[in-house]
Motif scaffolding. Structure first.
Motif, PDB file in Angstrom:
ATOM      1  N   LYS A 328       0.797  -1.233   0.000  1.00  0.00           N
ATOM      2  CA  LYS A 328       0.000   0.000   0.000  1.00  0.00           C
ATOM      3  C   LYS A 328       0.827   1.280   0.000  1.00  0.00           C
ATOM      4  N   ILE A 329       2.056   1.218   0.531  1.00  0.00           N
ATOM      5  CA  ILE A 329       2.848   2.454   0.619  1.00  0.00           C
ATOM      6  C   ILE A 329       3.983   2.374  -0.399  1.00  0.00           C
ATOM      7  N   PRO A 330       3.851   3.123  -1.491  1.00  0.00           N
ATOM      8  CA  PRO A 330       4.869   3.004  -2.531  1.00  0.00           C
ATOM      9  C   PRO A 330       6.242   3.391  -1.999  1.00  0.00           C
ATOM     10  N   ASN A 331       7.251   2.670  -2.417  1.00  0.00           N
ATOM     11  CA  ASN A 331       8.634   3.031  -2.109  1.00  0.00           C
ATOM     12  C   ASN A 331       8.992   2.937  -0.626  1.00  0.00           C
ATOM     13  N   VAL A 332       8.141   2.259   0.178  1.00  0.00           N
ATOM     14  CA  VAL A 332       8.394   2.255   1.630  1.00  0.00           C
ATOM     15  C   VAL A 332       9.678   1.488   1.972  1.00  0.00           C
ATOM     16  N   SER A 333      10.398   1.960   2.981  1.00  0.00           N
ATOM     17  CA  SER A 333      11.507   1.155   3.502  1.00  0.00           C
ATOM     18  C   SER A 333      11.141   0.738   4.930  1.00  0.00           C
ATOM     19  N   ILE A 334      11.578  -0.455   5.280  1.00  0.00           N
ATOM     20  CA  ILE A 334      11.184  -1.000   6.596  1.00  0.00           C
ATOM     21  C   ILE A 334      12.427  -1.520   7.322  1.00  0.00           C
ATOM     22  N   SER A 335      12.547  -1.111   8.583  1.00  0.00           N
ATOM     23  CA  SER A 335      13.633  -1.634   9.413  1.00  0.00           C
ATOM     24  C   SER A 335      13.032  -2.387  10.602  1.00  0.00           C
ATOM     25  N   THR A 336      13.888  -3.051  11.354  1.00  0.00           N
ATOM     26  CA  THR A 336      13.364  -3.875  12.450  1.00  0.00           C
ATOM     27  C   THR A 336      14.354  -3.982  13.605  1.00  0.00           C
ATOM     28  N   ASP A 337      13.899  -4.543  14.711  1.00  0.00           N
ATOM     29  CA  ASP A 337      14.770  -4.924  15.836  1.00  0.00           C
ATOM     30  C   ASP A 337      14.696  -6.435  15.994  1.00  0.00           C
ATOM     31  N   VAL A 356      13.068 -15.585   8.182  1.00  0.00           N
ATOM     32  CA  VAL A 356      12.206 -14.391   8.020  1.00  0.00           C
ATOM     33  C   VAL A 356      13.026 -13.243   7.421  1.00  0.00           C
ATOM     34  N   VAL A 357      14.252 -13.074   7.904  1.00  0.00           N
ATOM     35  CA  VAL A 357      15.095 -11.992   7.377  1.00  0.00           C
ATOM     36  C   VAL A 357      15.340 -12.216   5.881  1.00  0.00           C
ATOM     37  N   LYS A 358      15.562 -13.479   5.511  1.00  0.00           N
ATOM     38  CA  LYS A 358      15.782 -13.787   4.081  1.00  0.00           C
ATOM     39  C   LYS A 358      14.531 -13.461   3.263  1.00  0.00           C
ATOM     40  N   LYS A 359      13.388 -13.725   3.844  1.00  0.00           N
ATOM     41  CA  LYS A 359      12.126 -13.503   3.130  1.00  0.00           C
ATOM     42  C   LYS A 359      11.800 -12.008   3.018  1.00  0.00           C
ATOM     43  N   LEU A 360      11.994 -11.284   4.113  1.00  0.00           N
ATOM     44  CA  LEU A 360      11.528  -9.887   4.121  1.00  0.00           C
ATOM     45  C   LEU A 360      12.607  -8.892   3.663  1.00  0.00           C
ATOM     46  N   LYS A 361      13.837  -9.294   3.715  1.00  0.00           N
ATOM     47  CA  LYS A 361      14.939  -8.457   3.187  1.00  0.00           C
ATOM     48  C   LYS A 361      14.857  -7.017   3.698  1.00  0.00           C
ATOM     49  N   TYR A 362      14.983  -6.869   4.987  1.00  0.00           N
ATOM     50  CA  TYR A 362      14.849  -5.540   5.609  1.00  0.00           C
ATOM     51  C   TYR A 362      15.859  -4.531   5.068  1.00  0.00           C
ATOM     52  N   ASP A 363      15.452  -3.272   5.084  1.00  0.00           N
ATOM     53  CA  ASP A 363      16.385  -2.193   4.732  1.00  0.00           C
ATOM     54  C   ASP A 363      17.473  -2.069   5.789  1.00  0.00           C
ATOM     55  N   LEU A 364      17.079  -2.345   7.024  1.00  0.00           N
ATOM     56  CA  LEU A 364      18.010  -2.192   8.143  1.00  0.00           C
ATOM     57  C   LEU A 364      17.480  -2.998   9.330  1.00  0.00           C
ATOM     58  N   ALA A 365      18.376  -3.550  10.151  1.00  0.00           N
ATOM     59  CA  ALA A 365      17.903  -4.222  11.362  1.00  0.00           C
ATOM     60  C   ALA A 365      18.863  -3.913  12.506  1.00  0.00           C
ATOM     61  N   TYR A 366      18.296  -3.541  13.643  1.00  0.00           N
ATOM     62  CA  TYR A 366      19.098  -3.353  14.856  1.00  0.00           C
ATOM     63  C   TYR A 366      19.055  -4.679  15.592  1.00  0.00           C
ATOM     64  N   LYS A 396      26.190 -14.202  12.543  1.00  0.00           N
ATOM     65  CA  LYS A 396      25.550 -14.773  11.351  1.00  0.00           C
ATOM     66  C   LYS A 396      24.385 -13.882  10.907  1.00  0.00           C
ATOM     67  N   LEU A 397      23.610 -13.462  11.882  1.00  0.00           N
ATOM     68  CA  LEU A 397      22.462 -12.603  11.583  1.00  0.00           C
ATOM     69  C   LEU A 397      22.924 -11.279  10.978  1.00  0.00           C
ATOM     70  N   ASN A 398      23.950 -10.691  11.574  1.00  0.00           N
ATOM     71  CA  ASN A 398      24.430  -9.390  11.089  1.00  0.00           C
ATOM     72  C   ASN A 398      24.917  -9.477   9.647  1.00  0.00           C
ATOM     73  N   LYS A 399      25.561 -10.586   9.321  1.00  0.00           N
ATOM     74  CA  LYS A 399      26.056 -10.763   7.944  1.00  0.00           C
ATOM     75  C   LYS A 399      24.893 -10.703   6.962  1.00  0.00           C
ATOM     76  N   LEU A 400      23.818 -11.383   7.345  1.00  0.00           N
ATOM     77  CA  LEU A 400      22.631 -11.438   6.487  1.00  0.00           C
ATOM     78  C   LEU A 400      21.974 -10.054   6.387  1.00  0.00           C
ATOM     79  N   VAL A 401      21.853  -9.415   7.531  1.00  0.00           N
ATOM     80  CA  VAL A 401      21.231  -8.085   7.589  1.00  0.00           C
ATOM     81  C   VAL A 401      22.014  -7.109   6.705  1.00  0.00           C
ATOM     82  N   ASN A 402      23.336  -7.163   6.800  1.00  0.00           N
ATOM     83  CA  ASN A 402      24.174  -6.250   6.013  1.00  0.00           C
ATOM     84  C   ASN A 402      24.026  -6.508   4.515  1.00  0.00           C
ATOM     85  N   LYS A 403      23.900  -7.791   4.178  1.00  0.00           N
ATOM     86  CA  LYS A 403      23.753  -8.146   2.757  1.00  0.00           C
ATOM     87  C   LYS A 403      22.493  -7.478   2.179  1.00  0.00           C
ATOM     88  N   TYR A 404      21.392  -7.566   2.938  1.00  0.00           N
ATOM     89  CA  TYR A 404      20.148  -6.977   2.412  1.00  0.00           C
ATOM     90  C   TYR A 404      20.167  -5.447   2.493  1.00  0.00           C
TER      91      TYR A 404
END
Ligand code: SAM
Ligand code: SF4
Length: 473
Positions: A328-337, A356-366, A396-404
């Motif tokens: 619904k929101i064009p061009n939205v970026s989404i981050s997570t904790d 889930v991280v692989k599926k959703l490909k967050y812009d950023l994750a803390y 391992k998680l950070n590596k994935l987060v950084n990739k996306y």
């Protein structure tokens, strides 16, 4: 002396919060007490603390003090502390050691300890018993009383500890000394009633109390009048805004009303997935001045762990909400904790988080390693995963987060974005700002662009930032 206690901090009544408008008072005895003197303030933790420090700074300047960046030159040292994880604690305790040395050399320095750590029973007792030289200890509910504490201290030089474990009121009328001239934090609510089992916030910040809509809108209008371009509506769980008011007014209504002011950019943090309504998504999609960036903490990808965390949603429900927002929101970026190593998290649970991280490909994750907080339900849960395993999971998680993060940023290469130029960059000769989607851009431009929203061509992208050049005059 008033010490906090966890069992009182846990209490929630149905009483409507009281709005107090005349509680900030500067006694005549301290009106110019700081003239020619300096205060130094150190802030730990989240945006809420950063914004509280803007209050504290203004109060100090009301007393005549000026701000100084060198602690050694100060007459008042203020530590605004964070209790969310153990490492924040350790940093503060280390800093107390440094301040003690300074105080031995300059005994007249006033030391103030405040923020979430002060709300912890054990810490306030420690300050009373072991750190008697800390002059003023106050909690999150009584920042506005700082002038009174300084006034009392100057009379009797006795350690003053006043920390309330209460649901809390809404104190209007405390001044601000805002860090930026272009973007401002605007509190829309205080406290939290969600009681996620790992989290100390509901105990340190009291119950959810929403400010009245008119007070928020007036503050935004005032900021517009003073040249501000961006506001971030602030609360621990902003989507629940209004639930504690009996005026049938919610976060979607507030967003819509704020978007009708002349403010150019509106952001909000933090969104708990549980309270994110379709109505809110529609309002964000409808108004151009509500920025297409959403911080949507998931915490874990395992339903079993989410249940133990008391997050009140399943992985599927979260994914459904995420997809709805994206659609619904064009061009939205989404981050997570995300928290790794919650008590009893198995390799399989952790794998579900990675999936889930692989599926959703967050812009950023803390990302954080779980840190037990005394008094919270999770701190009593059995936790047999070693720190070594937790650290490996985080890595391992950070590596994935950084990739996306990099992958998402790549989409911006050569595109034109709007950036609010807010300050000099760490990169020499450049200025920095954020896109509407909250991407940090270092822009090759002059200082005449400060405070302006400019069109920028993105020339290079990295994992955490981008480079760009201005393309409009
Ligand atoms: N209210 C926000 C929410 O519900 O999403 C979060 C507020 S908290 C200041 C920021 C983040 O700190 C949380 O989303 C969580 O990931 C992390 N956090 C909170 N308590 C923690 C703990 N005990 N150990 C590790 N991380 C924690
Ligand atoms: Fe803490 Fe949960 Fe409240 Fe966020 S919603 S502040 S994580 S209790």
């Amino acid at each position: 002396m008033n010490l906090p206690n966890l069992s009182d901090a846990r209490i929630r009544t149905k009483n409507r919060s009281v709005v107090k408008r005349d509680d900030y008072v500067v006694p005549d005895s301290v009106k110019n007490v700081g003239k020619g003197k300096y205060y130094f303030i150190l802030t730990y933790g989240c945006q809420m603390n950063v914004h509280d420090s803007e209050n504290i700074s203004a109060i100090m300047e009301d007393l005549g003090y000026s701000k100084v960046d060198d602690m050694d030159l100060s007459d008042v040292i203020i530590l605004n502390t964070c209790a969310i994880r153990e490492n924040a604690h350790n940093k503060v305790i280390g800093m107390l050691g440094r301040i003690k040395h300074l105080k031995e050399k300059k005994p007249n320095i006033i030391t103030v300890f405040c923020g979430c750590m002060a709300q912890e029973e054990g810490i306030s007792k420690l300050l009373r018993d072991k750190y008697k030289w800390v002059d003023i200890v106050m909690g999150t509910h009584n920042i506005h009383k700082l002038p009174l504490y300084i006034s009392d201290l100057l009379v009797d030089r006795k350690q003053e500890i006043e920390v309330f474990s209460i649901e809390g009121d809404i104190i209007e009328g405390i001044p601000f000394k805002r860090d930026s001239k272009y973007k401002a934090w605007v509190n829309i609510m205080y406290g939290c009633d969600k009681f996620c089992t790992y989290c100390i916030v509901p105990y340190t910040r009291g119950k959810q109390r929403s400010r009245l809509p008119k007070d928020i809108i007036d503050e935004v209008n005032d900021l517009v009048k003073n040249g501000y371009k961006e506001v971030t509506l602030l609360g621990q769980n902003v989507n629940a805004y209004g639930k504690d008011l009996d005026i049938n007014y919610n976060m979607a209504n507030l967003l819509e009303d704020v978007s009708k002011t002349d403010i150019s950019r509106i952001r909000f943090v933090t969104s708990h997935p549980w309270d994110f309504t379709d109505e809110m998504i529609d309002v964000i999609a409808k108004y151009d001045n509500i920025m297409p960036y959403i911080h949507l903490p998931i915490q874990s990808g395992s339903d079993r762990i989410l249940k133990l965390m008391n997050r009140r949603y399943t992985k599927e429900e979260y994914i459904e909400l995420f997809n709805k927002i994206k659609k619904k929101i064009p061009n939205v970026s989404i981050s997570t904790d995300i928290i790794v190593g919650f008590p009893s998290e198995s390799d399989d649970d952790f794998k579900e988080t990675l999936d889930v991280v692989k599926k959703l490909k967050y812009d950023l994750a803390y990302t954080f390693i779980y840190s037990p907080r005394e008094g919270t339900p999770a701190s009593k849960m059995k936790d047999d995963t070693s720190m070594d395993v937790k650290k490996k999971r985080l890595e391992k998680l950070n590596k994935l987060v950084n990739k996306y993060a990099l992958m998402n940023n790549m989409k911006y290469k050569d595109s034109i974005c709007e950036v609010l130029i807010e300050s000099e960059s760490d990169k020499k000769g450049k200025y920095m700002g954020y896109t509407d989607t909250m991407k940090l851009v270092n822009v090759d431009c002059g200082k005449e662009y400060l405070g302006q929203i400019v069109k920028v061509k993105i020339t290079d992208v990295k994992t955490w930032s981008m480079d760009g050049v201005v393309v409009n005059d």
